[in-house]
Write an enzyme that holds these catalytic residues in place. Structure first.
Site, PDB file in Angstrom:
ATOM      1  N   CYS A   9       0.827  -1.209   0.000  1.00 28.61           N
ATOM      2  CA  CYS A   9       0.000   0.000   0.000  1.00 28.61           C
ATOM      3  C   CYS A   9       0.865   1.264   0.000  1.00 28.61           C
ATOM      4  CB  CYS A   9      -0.915  -0.043   1.222  1.00 28.61           C
ATOM      5  SG  CYS A   9      -1.774   1.482   1.583  1.00 28.61           S
ATOM      6  N   CYS A  54      -0.024   3.861   2.621  1.00 29.80           N
ATOM      7  CA  CYS A  54       0.402   3.390   3.951  1.00 29.80           C
ATOM      8  C   CYS A  54       1.858   3.777   4.195  1.00 29.80           C
ATOM      9  CB  CYS A  54       0.250   1.876   4.073  1.00 29.80           C
ATOM     10  SG  CYS A  54      -1.451   1.292   3.908  1.00 29.80           S
TER      11      CYS A  54
END
Length: 109
Positions: free
Chosen positions: A31, A34
């Protein structure tokens, strides 16, 4: 303070049973957003080490807890106080957004 990696089987002990407020970062290695907020989470863990416990949950490796808390998008940051979820922030938001959300709840503890 270091950030603990929490798994499905340790979530209850590390988060729900914590005497300190807990910030939980739901993330995954693939991600991009993230990774963008990872340094912000690290800074918060350092700056609030006496007031807050910070943990991370890898949603790929721990789907049970991610499903239990309805994680549909990552990153998702949740704040728990006295074992109860009190707030959720979804997405790679600015540090100030996370801090304002956090401050709102830490004032009441």
């Amino acid at each position: 303070m270091s950030i603990s990696q929490v798994i499905d089987t340790s979530f209850h002990e590390e988060v729900i049973n914590s005497r300190q407020p807990v910030l939980v970062d739901f993330w995954a290695p693939w991600c991009g957003p993230c990774r963008m907020i990872a340094s912000t989470i690290d800074e918060i863990a350092h700056d609030y080490k006496d007031k807050l416990k910070v943990v991370k949950v890898n949603t790929d490796q721990n789907p049970t807890i991610a499903t239990e808390y309805g994680i549909r998008s990552i990153p998702t940051v949740m704040i728990f106080i006295n074992g109860k979820k009190v707030d959720t922030v979804v997405g790679a938001v600015p540090k100030l957004t996370l801090l304002n959300t956090l401050q709102k709840h830490l004032k009441s503890t």
